[in-house]
Each structure stands twice: as C-alpha cells, then as structure tokens.
Design an enzyme around this catalytic site. Structure first.
Site, PDB file in Angstrom:
ATOM      1  CE1 TYR A  56      -4.530   2.379   0.572  1.00 56.45           C
ATOM      2  CE2 TYR A  56      -2.813   3.037   2.269  1.00 56.45           C
ATOM      3  CZ  TYR A  56      -3.514   3.245   1.660  1.00 56.45           C
ATOM      4  OH  TYR A  56      -4.455   3.963   1.782  1.00 56.45           O
ATOM      5  CD  GLU A 115       8.295   1.982  -0.791  1.00 59.79           C
ATOM      6  OE1 GLU A 115       8.114   2.970  -0.955  1.00 59.79           O
ATOM      7  OE2 GLU A 115       8.928   1.971  -0.090  1.00 59.79           O
ATOM      8  N   GLY A 156      -1.697   1.431  23.226  1.00 58.97           N
ATOM      9  CA  GLY A 156      -2.487   2.871  22.356  1.00 58.97           C
ATOM     10  C   GLY A 156      -1.391   4.375  22.717  1.00 58.97           C
TER      11      GLY A 156
HETATM   12  P1  NAD Z   1     -12.823   1.960   0.496  1.00 59.45           P
HETATM   13  O1  NAD Z   1     -12.001   0.293   0.644  1.00 59.45           O
HETATM   14  O2  NAD Z   1     -13.971   1.910   0.807  1.00 59.45           O
HETATM   15  O3  NAD Z   1     -13.241   2.377  -1.346  1.00 59.45           O
HETATM   16  C1  NAD Z   1     -11.927   1.578  -2.500  1.00 59.45           C
HETATM   17  C2  NAD Z   1     -12.895   1.636  -3.917  1.00 59.45           C
HETATM   18  O4  NAD Z   1     -12.106   1.273  -4.472  1.00 59.45           O
HETATM   19  C3  NAD Z   1     -14.054   0.015  -3.142  1.00 59.45           C
HETATM   20  O5  NAD Z   1     -15.376   0.725  -3.881  1.00 59.45           O
HETATM   21  C4  NAD Z   1     -13.614  -1.063  -3.716  1.00 59.45           C
HETATM   22  O6  NAD Z   1     -14.779  -1.928  -4.579  1.00 59.45           O
HETATM   23  C5  NAD Z   1     -12.489   0.098  -4.846  1.00 59.45           C
HETATM   24  N1  NAD Z   1     -11.452  -0.718  -5.922  1.00 59.45           N
HETATM   25  C6  NAD Z   1     -10.275  -1.099  -5.162  1.00 59.45           C
HETATM   26  N2  NAD Z   1      -9.181  -1.943  -5.929  1.00 59.45           N
HETATM   27  C7  NAD Z   1     -10.364  -1.600  -7.830  1.00 59.45           C
HETATM   28  C8  NAD Z   1      -9.542  -1.791  -8.757  1.00 59.45           C
HETATM   29  N3  NAD Z   1      -7.956  -2.463  -9.076  1.00 59.45           N
HETATM   30  N4  NAD Z   1     -10.593  -1.706  -9.718  1.00 59.45           N
HETATM   31  C9  NAD Z   1     -12.242  -0.750  -9.396  1.00 59.45           C
HETATM   32  N5  NAD Z   1     -12.286  -0.506  -8.172  1.00 59.45           N
HETATM   33  C10 NAD Z   1     -11.027  -0.875  -7.255  1.00 59.45           C
HETATM   34  O7  NAD Z   1     -11.536   2.766   0.994  1.00 59.45           O
HETATM   35  P2  NAD Z   1     -11.834   4.488   1.269  1.00 59.45           P
HETATM   36  O8  NAD Z   1     -11.477   4.809   2.596  1.00 59.45           O
HETATM   37  O9  NAD Z   1     -12.834   5.242   0.491  1.00 59.45           O
HETATM   38  O10 NAD Z   1     -10.242   5.026  -0.068  1.00 59.45           O
HETATM   39  C11 NAD Z   1     -10.373   6.164  -0.982  1.00 59.45           C
HETATM   40  C12 NAD Z   1      -9.432   6.321  -1.071  1.00 59.45           C
HETATM   41  O11 NAD Z   1      -8.478   6.906  -0.195  1.00 59.45           O
HETATM   42  C13 NAD Z   1      -8.253   4.750  -1.432  1.00 59.45           C
HETATM   43  O12 NAD Z   1      -7.310   4.872  -2.835  1.00 59.45           O
HETATM   44  C14 NAD Z   1      -7.139   5.157  -0.256  1.00 59.45           C
HETATM   45  O13 NAD Z   1      -6.245   4.556  -0.302  1.00 59.45           O
HETATM   46  C15 NAD Z   1      -7.728   6.577   0.042  1.00 59.45           C
HETATM   47  N6  NAD Z   1      -7.269   6.604   0.858  1.00 59.45           N
HETATM   48  C16 NAD Z   1      -8.162   6.591   2.146  1.00 59.45           C
HETATM   49  C17 NAD Z   1      -8.100   7.414   3.840  1.00 59.45           C
HETATM   50  C18 NAD Z   1      -9.181   7.520   4.630  1.00 59.45           C
HETATM   51  O14 NAD Z   1      -8.822   7.024   6.168  1.00 59.45           O
HETATM   52  N7  NAD Z   1      -9.809   6.384   4.116  1.00 59.45           N
HETATM   53  C19 NAD Z   1      -6.734   7.456   3.998  1.00 59.45           C
HETATM   54  C20 NAD Z   1      -5.483   7.978   3.297  1.00 59.45           C
HETATM   55  C21 NAD Z   1      -6.148   7.270   2.128  1.00 59.45           C
END
Ligand code: NAD
Ligand code: UDP
Length: 311
Positions: free
Chosen positions: A143, A145, A205
């Site tokens: 994730y 990297e 924690g």
């Molecule tokens: P989430 O897991 O709810 O959403 C990710 C979505 O991407 C899901 O709907 C999943 O089905 C889809 N997905 C995954 N792999 C896929 C692929 N190969 N092809 C098509 N769709 C695919 O996560 P989230 O919390 O909504 O995060 C969304 C983005 O924000 C991500 O890129 C995540 O890295 C980034 N992010 C989130 C947070 C957080 O705190 N929620 C923090 C840092 C970064």
C-alpha cells in the site's frame, strides 16, 4: 462536466459522488466492488446523470470525461493485505491506466494518495516536503510503496506528457459508510461498543492518529481539484489523539460498561501521525470544521441504524 470517480462505490468515493451529483455534474462511478458496495450509491441509480460501471482498473478502459478522481484502491490494512500483489497492481497498473486515459482525453487527474507515504514518520507533524520513513519490504509496503509509485507516475505524466494533475495526501478519515468489518480503528471501536464487546486497543494505545470527518475531507478534495495547485497537499484534521484516548471517548459515548482490552501491535504500525495543513490553508483556504466529538456522534448514529441496535 462529465466526471469519472474510480472507487466510487467505496467509503470516500460515494460521499464524493453525492457532492458532485448535488452540483449537477454527470458522474461515472467505476468500481470492481472489492470493498465498495452498491448500497453506497443506490440512491443515484436510475438518475439520468449517473452511470455505474463494474470494471477492474488493472485492465485499461476507454471513456470520454473532463475530470478523473482516482480513488480505487482498498484502504484498510485488512483489505489491502488480503491480496498484496493485487494491491500493488491496482496502485501501479491501475494508476497508469487512469493516467493514460487522462492523457488521451485531456482530463484533469486527481490522485487520492495517503499519509502512509510518510511511513512511520520521524518528523512531526508531517509537512509535504517530508520524504518519509517507509519500510519497502514490510506488510504495509504493498500500500505505502504502491501509493508512492502512484505519486511518481502522476508527476512523470505531468512532466513528460503535460497531464493536469492534482495529488492529495489523505490522513485518517472516518464517517458513515465505513465498512463495519474492515478493521479500521473508528469503525472497529464503534461496532464493538454498540455490541457490548470489549474495545481492542493494539499495543499500549500510545500511538497517535489525527481523525478527519468525511465531509471536511470531501470539501478539501473539491477545492484542490478546482484550484491551480498540483499538490501534493495534505488534507486531514490536525487534532491528534492517542488510540487509547479514542477508545475512551467512544466507550464514554456509547457504553461506559464495555471493557478496553490490549492486543499485540501490528508490524510497522506508525507511532504518530498528524498533518501539517499550512499548504491547504494557504492555497485552498481549507481547514476542517467538524470536531471529533460531533463527527463521532454522526458515525455512531449511522452504525446504530446500520447494525440495527437501538439506543
Ligand atoms: P474503500 O475501500 O471504501 O474504497 C475503495 C474503492 O475502490 C472500493 O469501492 C473498491 O471496491 C474499489 N477498488 C479497489 N480496487 C479496485 C480495482 N482494482 N478496480 C476498481 N475498483 C477498485 O476505501 P476509502 O476509504 O474510500 O479510500 C478511497 C481512497 O482514498 C483509496 O485510494 C485510499 O487509499 C485513499 N485513502 C483513504 C484514507 C481513509 O482514511 N479512508 C486515508 C488515506 C488514503
Ligand atoms: N487499532 C487499534 N484497534 C483496532 C484497530 C486499529 O488499536 O481495533 C490501531 C492501529 O494499530 C493503529 C490505529 O489504531 O495504530 C489506526 O489504525 P487504522 O487501521 O484505522 O489506520 P492506519 O493504521 O492505517 O492509520
């Protein structure tokens, strides 16, 4: 505008789609439903300006769009470690395909990167200039990297091909539509407390995180996308809490009788994390507005209804 949201059926993507649909854009939601749910976008099904495509971004796709919000990637350690090779492919191949699409149709491209690019930081709070302390071969690397390569790709497409990019580094975000079983700390503690089960604190924690409510984050996304900044820009709430403090707050809010138990700390778990949001304030006029107490209340209300647990 016609706007593509990859990962649109997920937690953040579905909230973003709500904002874009409310602003009267045409929205294409693309998702493979690994961690996303149709329920999250159900309310837009059948709307003439909404389209849903089931597609895996590790395969290329051709579409005509003006903007691309690229969020597709599992975000919680349980899910991104379930198939780490797939996680890397999603971040590298998937991001390359989306940048290729942006290049072909001259769309503006927004990358959802993460505070995880800072790894276990030895600079605190983390400004965008900090280059991070990431273990390249640990269990979080697929994730961390992966996202670092995704950022590299975005900047190389920008320099080499003139793709109009925006890169956001998202810090821990919480709110309604988080998955109950994805192991992230806020949803874990709330679901545990609502069910009267002990809250599982990993380690002692004392590690810290800074929690941003989802509506604040999405406001930051939209401001960055429509600004003239490439980023990377940190978006997060600088209010920093130890995980034990968070457990106590949720225990107090839901059920003071539930226990707090201590479990082993996962490998490479960052010890501290807090965004320096000077750039977001200066360039986007953005700062968070929802205090943790209020955001937790909304999230608890959502889980109460979702899990069908009466107050
Ligand atoms: P989430 O897991 O709810 O959403 C990710 C979505 O991407 C899901 O709907 C999943 O089905 C889809 N997905 C995954 N792999 C896929 C692929 N190969 N092809 C098509 N769709 C695919 O996560 P989230 O919390 O909504 O995060 C969304 C983005 O924000 C991500 O890129 C995540 O890295 C980034 N992010 C989130 C947070 C957080 O705190 N929620 C923090 C840092 C970064
Ligand atoms: N955590 C915890 N109990 C849980 C789930 C998570 O103590 O039931 C801890 C975890 O070890 C980490 C912090 O809470 O220190 C945030 O974890 P999360 O997975 O939500 O986000 P990330 O570690 O990716 O920032």
């Amino acid at each position: 505008m016609r706007i593509l949201v990859t990962g649109g059926a997920g937690f953040l993507g579905s909230h973003l789609i709500d904002r874009l649909m409310e602003a009267d854009h045409e929205v294409i939601c693309l998702d493979n439903f690994f961690t996303g749910r149709k329920n999250n976008i159900q309310h837009w099904m059948g709307h003439p300006k909404f389209e849903l495509i089931r597609h895996d971004i590790t395969e290329p796709i051709r579409l005509e769009v003006d903007q691309i919000y690229h969020l597709a990637c599992p975000a919680s350690p349980i899910h991104y470690q379930y198939n780490p090779v797939k996680t890397i492919k999603t971040n590298v191949l998937g991001t390359m395909h989306m940048l290729g699409l942006a290049k072909r149709v001259k769309a503006r491209f927004f990358l959802a990167s993460t505070s995880e690019v800072y790894g276990d930081p030895d600079v605190h709070p983390q400004p965008e200039e900090y280059r991070g302390n990431v273990n390249p071969i640990g269990i979080r690397s697929c994730y961390d990297e992966g996202k670092r390569v995704a950022e590299t790709l975005a900047f190389d497409y920008y320099r080499q091909n003139g793709v109009d990019i925006r890169v956001v580094r998202i810090f821990n975000t919480y709110g309604p539509r988080m998955l109950e079983n994805d192991g992230r700390v806020v949803s874990n503690f709330i679901a545990q407390a609502l069910r009267g089960k002990p809250l599982t604190v990993y380690g002692d924690g004392s590690q810290t995180r800074s929690f941003c409510y989802v509506s604040d984050l999405i406001e930051g996304f939209i401001r960055l996308m429509n600004s003239d900044q490439t980023g990377p820009i940190n978006i997060g709430n600088p209010g920093e809490y130890t995980i034990l403090e968070l457990a106590q707050k949720i225990q107090h809010e839901i059920n003071p009788d539930v226990d707090i138990v201590f479990k082993p700390l996962p490998q490479d778990d960052p010890k501290q994390r807090q965004p320096d949001i000077t750039k977001a304030k200066t360039y986007l006029g953005w700062e968070p507005t929802v205090p943790l107490q209020d955001g937790l209340k909304h999230t608890i209300d959502y889980f109460r209804e979702y899990l069908n647990i009466s107050p």
